[in-house]
Design a protein around this motif. Structure first.
Motif, PDB file in Angstrom:
ATOM      1  N   ARG A   1       0.828  -1.213   0.000  1.00  0.00           N
ATOM      2  CA  ARG A   1       0.000   0.000   0.000  1.00  0.00           C
ATOM      3  C   ARG A   1       0.856   1.254   0.000  1.00  0.00           C
ATOM      4  O   ARG A   1       0.466   2.279  -0.555  1.00  0.00           O
ATOM      5  N   GLU A   2       2.032   1.174   0.629  1.00  0.00           N
ATOM      6  CA  GLU A   2       2.930   2.325   0.604  1.00  0.00           C
ATOM      7  C   GLU A   2       3.359   2.665  -0.818  1.00  0.00           C
ATOM      8  O   GLU A   2       3.517   3.825  -1.172  1.00  0.00           O
ATOM      9  N   SER A   3       3.523   1.641  -1.666  1.00  0.00           N
ATOM     10  CA  SER A   3       3.987   1.942  -3.020  1.00  0.00           C
ATOM     11  C   SER A   3       2.844   2.092  -4.017  1.00  0.00           C
ATOM     12  O   SER A   3       2.975   2.809  -4.997  1.00  0.00           O
ATOM     13  N   LEU A   4       1.695   1.420  -3.787  1.00  0.00           N
ATOM     14  CA  LEU A   4       0.624   1.441  -4.790  1.00  0.00           C
ATOM     15  C   LEU A   4      -0.613   2.213  -4.366  1.00  0.00           C
ATOM     16  O   LEU A   4      -1.499   2.425  -5.170  1.00  0.00           O
ATOM     17  N   GLY A   5      -0.712   2.586  -3.099  1.00  0.00           N
ATOM     18  CA  GLY A   5      -1.967   3.142  -2.620  1.00  0.00           C
ATOM     19  C   GLY A   5      -2.895   2.015  -2.215  1.00  0.00           C
ATOM     20  O   GLY A   5      -2.436   0.922  -1.896  1.00  0.00           O
ATOM     21  N   GLU A   6      -4.211   2.264  -2.269  1.00  0.00           N
ATOM     22  CA  GLU A   6      -5.177   1.293  -1.766  1.00  0.00           C
ATOM     23  C   GLU A   6      -5.179   0.010  -2.610  1.00  0.00           C
ATOM     24  O   GLU A   6      -5.384   0.038  -3.817  1.00  0.00           O
ATOM     25  N   VAL A   7      -4.909  -1.125  -1.974  1.00  0.00           N
ATOM     26  CA  VAL A   7      -4.986  -2.436  -2.622  1.00  0.00           C
ATOM     27  C   VAL A   7      -5.715  -3.343  -1.645  1.00  0.00           C
ATOM     28  O   VAL A   7      -5.444  -3.294  -0.444  1.00  0.00           O
ATOM     29  N   SER A   8      -6.652  -4.155  -2.146  1.00  0.00           N
ATOM     30  CA  SER A   8      -7.438  -4.983  -1.238  1.00  0.00           C
ATOM     31  C   SER A   8      -6.605  -6.132  -0.683  1.00  0.00           C
ATOM     32  O   SER A   8      -5.659  -6.597  -1.319  1.00  0.00           O
ATOM     33  N   HIS A   9      -6.987  -6.582   0.528  1.00  0.00           N
ATOM     34  CA  HIS A   9      -6.366  -7.774   1.108  1.00  0.00           C
ATOM     35  C   HIS A   9      -6.427  -8.918   0.113  1.00  0.00           C
ATOM     36  O   HIS A   9      -5.454  -9.625  -0.113  1.00  0.00           O
ATOM     37  N   GLN A  10      -7.634  -9.097  -0.470  1.00  0.00           N
ATOM     38  CA  GLN A  10      -7.842 -10.238  -1.354  1.00  0.00           C
ATOM     39  C   GLN A  10      -6.868 -10.200  -2.533  1.00  0.00           C
ATOM     40  O   GLN A  10      -6.309 -11.226  -2.916  1.00  0.00           O
ATOM     41  N   ALA A  11      -6.643  -8.999  -3.086  1.00  0.00           N
ATOM     42  CA  ALA A  11      -5.726  -8.881  -4.224  1.00  0.00           C
ATOM     43  C   ALA A  11      -4.333  -9.340  -3.826  1.00  0.00           C
ATOM     44  O   ALA A  11      -3.654 -10.065  -4.566  1.00  0.00           O
ATOM     45  N   VAL A  12      -3.889  -8.928  -2.620  1.00  0.00           N
ATOM     46  CA  VAL A  12      -2.550  -9.309  -2.179  1.00  0.00           C
ATOM     47  C   VAL A  12      -2.491 -10.818  -1.910  1.00  0.00           C
ATOM     48  O   VAL A  12      -1.538 -11.493  -2.299  1.00  0.00           O
ATOM     49  N   TYR A  13      -3.543 -11.367  -1.274  1.00  0.00           N
ATOM     50  CA  TYR A  13      -3.593 -12.823  -1.060  1.00  0.00           C
ATOM     51  C   TYR A  13      -3.481 -13.561  -2.386  1.00  0.00           C
ATOM     52  O   TYR A  13      -2.750 -14.540  -2.514  1.00  0.00           O
ATOM     53  N   ASP A  14      -4.247 -13.105  -3.380  1.00  0.00           N
ATOM     54  CA  ASP A  14      -4.248 -13.769  -4.690  1.00  0.00           C
ATOM     55  C   ASP A  14      -2.858 -13.738  -5.314  1.00  0.00           C
ATOM     56  O   ASP A  14      -2.393 -14.722  -5.875  1.00  0.00           O
ATOM     57  N   VAL A  15      -2.203 -12.572  -5.234  1.00  0.00           N
ATOM     58  CA  VAL A  15      -0.868 -12.444  -5.814  1.00  0.00           C
ATOM     59  C   VAL A  15       0.103 -13.360  -5.075  1.00  0.00           C
ATOM     60  O   VAL A  15       0.911 -14.061  -5.689  1.00  0.00           O
ATOM     61  N   LEU A  16       0.029 -13.386  -3.745  1.00  0.00           N
ATOM     62  CA  LEU A  16       0.926 -14.252  -2.969  1.00  0.00           C
ATOM     63  C   LEU A  16       0.732 -15.705  -3.371  1.00  0.00           C
ATOM     64  O   LEU A  16       1.694 -16.459  -3.524  1.00  0.00           O
ATOM     65  N   ARG A  17      -0.524 -16.108  -3.560  1.00  0.00           N
ATOM     66  CA  ARG A  17      -0.795 -17.495  -3.936  1.00  0.00           C
ATOM     67  C   ARG A  17      -0.217 -17.797  -5.324  1.00  0.00           C
ATOM     68  O   ARG A  17       0.426 -18.825  -5.524  1.00  0.00           O
ATOM     69  N   ALA A  18      -0.425 -16.869  -6.276  1.00  0.00           N
ATOM     70  CA  ALA A  18       0.067 -17.087  -7.643  1.00  0.00           C
ATOM     71  C   ALA A  18       1.595 -17.145  -7.667  1.00  0.00           C
ATOM     72  O   ALA A  18       2.192 -18.011  -8.328  1.00  0.00           O
ATOM     73  N   LEU A  19       2.250 -16.234  -6.938  1.00  0.00           N
ATOM     74  CA  LEU A  19       3.715 -16.197  -6.951  1.00  0.00           C
ATOM     75  C   LEU A  19       4.304 -17.416  -6.240  1.00  0.00           C
ATOM     76  O   LEU A  19       5.360 -17.916  -6.627  1.00  0.00           O
TER      77      LEU A  19
END
Ligand SMILES: [Zn+2]
Ligand SMILES: [Zn+2]
Length: 144
Positions: free
Chosen positions: A36-54
């Protein structure tokens, strides 16, 4: 890294990768904060999804010492281990003891094809050793 894993390069993916790279063994909450510090508002779900994909693409490794939430690191594919502080939960990397992954050779593999070994060393970190009066979580549990 993303292109090498045939993943589309998106801003959230790049932000999550660099957050984990800068903070090895970070938990999901601190990854969300730093994204969020670098992108602004990002949902928890979006970050969870990215973590799972990576993690599925093996660009990130997910570890979860017992009693801890899941943590992520970008140091992948070298079969390193972790030392975990019993008192404060601090985590550090530990290389395999000798050469490449001697611990892969299980004494008895029961016919399983072993491709990874995960060792957790339980310890007290230097900071906690300086504070002899800090009660460990384990001792709290035993008292209750
Ligand atoms: Zn500690
Ligand atoms: Zn590590």
């Amino acid at each position: 890294m993303l292109r090498g894993a045939a993943l589309r390069v998106t801003r959230p993916r790049v932000a999550v990768l660099s957050a984990v790279h800068d903070h090895p063994h970070a938990d999901t909450d601190s990854i969300i904060r730093s994204v969020r510090e670098s992108l602004g508002e990002v949902s928890h779900q979006a970050v969870y999804d990215v973590l799972r994909a990576l993690t599925a693409a093996r660009l990130l490794r997910r570890i979860q010492p017992s009693g801890s939430v899941a943590r992520y690191e970008s140091r992948v594919g070298d079969n390193h281990h972790h030392v975990v502080c019993r008192s404060c939960g601090a985590i550090a990397d530990v290389d395999c003891a000798v050469g490449d992954a001697p611990c892969m050779t299980a004494v008895n593999d029961h016919g399983f094809a072993v491709d990874e070994a995960e060792v957790t060393y339980w310890a007290r970190c230097p900071d906690c050793q300086q504070r002899p009066h800090t009660r460990s979580k384990q001792r709290d549990k035993e008292k209750n």
